[in-house]
Design a protein around this motif. Sequence first.
Motif, short mmCIF file in Angstrom:
data_model
loop_
_atom_site.label_atom_id
_atom_site.label_comp_id
_atom_site.label_asym_id
_atom_site.label_seq_id
_atom_site.Cartn_x
_atom_site.Cartn_y
_atom_site.Cartn_z
N ILE A 33 -55.28 -98.57 35.00
CA ILE A 33 -54.07 -98.10 35.19
C ILE A 33 -53.23 -98.86 34.45
O ILE A 33 -51.92 -98.22 33.97
CB ILE A 33 -54.16 -98.12 36.55
CG1 ILE A 33 -54.96 -97.42 37.46
CG2 ILE A 33 -52.42 -98.01 37.19
CD1 ILE A 33 -54.88 -97.45 38.97
N HIS A 83 -52.22 -99.86 44.12
CA HIS A 83 -53.56 -99.07 43.57
C HIS A 83 -54.33 -99.30 45.08
O HIS A 83 -54.93 -100.39 45.16
CB HIS A 83 -53.93 -99.60 42.54
CG HIS A 83 -55.68 -98.77 42.43
ND1 HIS A 83 -56.49 -99.64 41.60
CD2 HIS A 83 -56.11 -97.86 42.52
CE1 HIS A 83 -57.63 -99.01 41.57
NE2 HIS A 83 -57.30 -97.78 42.16
N LEU A 113 -51.09 -95.40 44.99
CA LEU A 113 -51.73 -94.75 44.04
C LEU A 113 -53.02 -94.49 44.97
O LEU A 113 -54.08 -95.46 44.73
CB LEU A 113 -52.06 -95.42 42.93
CG LEU A 113 -50.57 -95.72 42.07
CD1 LEU A 113 -50.95 -96.35 40.52
CD2 LEU A 113 -49.74 -94.19 41.60
N LEU A 130 -56.07 -92.77 43.83
CA LEU A 130 -56.60 -92.14 42.67
C LEU A 130 -58.36 -92.52 42.75
O LEU A 130 -58.88 -93.44 42.44
CB LEU A 130 -56.07 -92.99 41.34
CG LEU A 130 -54.68 -92.78 41.32
CD1 LEU A 130 -54.18 -93.42 39.91
CD2 LEU A 130 -54.00 -91.22 41.17
N ASN A 150 -51.50 -88.83 44.96
CA ASN A 150 -52.89 -88.51 45.24
C ASN A 150 -53.39 -87.70 44.07
O ASN A 150 -52.85 -86.85 43.28
CB ASN A 150 -53.00 -87.53 46.33
CG ASN A 150 -52.53 -88.22 47.67
OD1 ASN A 150 -53.02 -89.16 48.00
ND2 ASN A 150 -51.42 -87.70 48.21
N LEU A 194 -58.47 -90.57 39.22
CA LEU A 194 -58.10 -91.54 38.36
C LEU A 194 -58.13 -91.05 36.74
O LEU A 194 -57.02 -91.71 35.97
CB LEU A 194 -59.28 -92.92 38.57
CG LEU A 194 -58.98 -94.14 37.74
CD1 LEU A 194 -57.76 -94.77 38.08
CD2 LEU A 194 -60.23 -94.87 38.12
N GLU A 203 -56.64 -82.68 38.65
CA GLU A 203 -56.17 -83.51 39.69
C GLU A 203 -55.75 -84.83 39.21
O GLU A 203 -54.90 -85.46 39.41
CB GLU A 203 -57.24 -83.64 40.64
CG GLU A 203 -57.52 -82.40 41.69
CD GLU A 203 -58.67 -81.61 41.05
OE1 GLU A 203 -59.37 -80.86 41.71
OE2 GLU A 203 -58.92 -81.69 39.69
N ALA A 204 -56.48 -85.16 37.88
CA ALA A 204 -56.10 -86.25 37.11
C ALA A 204 -54.84 -86.17 36.30
O ALA A 204 -53.64 -86.99 36.33
CB ALA A 204 -57.22 -86.71 36.19
N ALA A 207 -51.82 -86.03 38.71
CA ALA A 207 -51.40 -87.43 39.23
C ALA A 207 -50.81 -88.52 38.29
O ALA A 207 -49.76 -89.05 38.25
CB ALA A 207 -52.63 -88.11 39.92
N TRP A 208 -50.99 -88.18 36.92
CA TRP A 208 -50.78 -89.00 35.88
C TRP A 208 -49.29 -88.74 35.29
O TRP A 208 -48.54 -89.19 34.99
CB TRP A 208 -51.72 -89.08 34.71
CG TRP A 208 -52.54 -90.11 34.95
CD1 TRP A 208 -54.00 -90.28 35.27
CD2 TRP A 208 -52.47 -91.60 35.06
NE1 TRP A 208 -54.65 -91.40 35.50
CE2 TRP A 208 -53.49 -92.45 35.31
CE3 TRP A 208 -51.19 -92.29 34.78
CZ2 TRP A 208 -53.61 -93.76 35.52
CZ3 TRP A 208 -51.11 -93.85 34.80
CH2 TRP A 208 -52.53 -94.50 35.31
#
Length: 500
Positions: free
Chosen positions: A43, A83, A107, A109, A152, A155, A175-176, A179-180
């Motif tokens: 991260i 995190h 986070l 993740l 949410n 990772l 989903e990644a 989130a990012w």
Amino acid sequence: MPLLPSIKPSRKARIGLYSVGLAAYWEQFPGLRERLQAYGRFIEDKLAAWADVFNYGLVDTEQEGRRAGEWLNRQDVDLVFCHAATYSTSSTVLPVHQIHKSPVVFLNLQPTARINYEKTTTGEWLAHCGACPVPEFANAFNRAGIPFRVVNGLLGLEETPAISLADEVTHEREEAKRAWTEIREWALAASVPRTLRHSRFGFLGNTYSGMLDMYSDFTMIQAQTGLHVEVLEMCDLDRLLREVTPEEVRRKLEEVREIFEISGDSPSDPIARKPSDEQLDWSCRVAAAQEKLVIEYGLDALSYYYHGAPGGEYEKLQGGFIVGHSLLTARGIPCSGEGDLKTAVAMKICDILGAGGSFSEIVVTDYADGTILLGHDGPFHIAIAEGKPLLRGMGLYHGKQGTGVSVEAKVAAGPVTTLNVTQTGDGKLKLISSEGESTNGPIMRIGNTQTPVRFREHPDAYMTGWFAEAPTHHCALSVGHNSRLFEKVGQLLGVKHVTL
């Protein structure tokens, strides 16, 4: 997007980061601690693309939480990412943020999209249960009166750690990515308060008489954004104008001819003509003085207006403003006309985020195309232009005194977002943003900036919603769809944000 080198680059945010766990786990499940620390470093490395990152490491006891809070204070961070690496008690996390007061984002993740049900052990599961403590954190923070946000998703690793029993390659999953995207927005948004707190906004002249929506208290602006307003006089600029050398004018003229197209006479408007050599020379002389003003006073933005006495020296001086202020805007020094300081703030927010931000207002509605033209008589953010901006010589500036050279241009076709900074009846700043599309529709050839924008609603419905929010009549026109980003800026500034 940058077209010219920035005079005064924006500041990167300082981001705090730590991971949480439960100290009792480490002896019970060998390798778990090291595994979670590796996730934290992943991260950290990703965040470093957008901010200066300060990673405390693992917080696994209440005592460690207090040490982390003190450490984050010493790092002077603007935002903290917690995190949620595995389960941790809320008593471990709450002390961090009772001591350190920057905004916090949890986070959640998860490293894998799906655990290996057949082979998963308790230790393996604990490496994937980051969501488990987040409701507990939320409850404790709510009862303690500490605001929080949560991201949410996955990772986003590109390879699976050797210790893992599941497939942890998730960087291509939606989903990644989602989130990012949100994490990146938080990191970029955090650069806005930091930059504003270290900014000097010049206020040259006065506000256009009678534009009541634009009048603001400098103390109110500083109290809510942290920026300093440096009040300037026309004689400050006039002094620097007298120091401009012929060589500086020559270099500025070369710059202008490279960036702009020099127009002929407008085919439709008799007051918009080919700029004369004298007009171009004067605009370049003034532009060189404007750059000197920014450097001498260490300015990060400028709001200006001065009508001058008819035939006076200052009337002639302000008549040469638009070209130089357009060049400054493209070099990271947003310049807003008519003394609109709040729109200078909106433009600076857009600039810090790398989204441009051109000085605009409603020009006219095209009901046939379903667009609203947004623009002004200058200045223009030439770094986000569709093609080469055009320079026209103006026989007069409508509603103002004097003559000079003006910019005719439009923002490049594609997604755009307006950002309006207004002030409410109780003296609070408010952000209003709306997303649309800059189209290839026609514009008038009258020496003004104009961009046809199609919003998501019919123009009448859009304007009804916009006007109901009591905006300042100017706004910053940025490139990209940025409402979620502007919303995060508002949260970090403590300023209300409305998306139309």
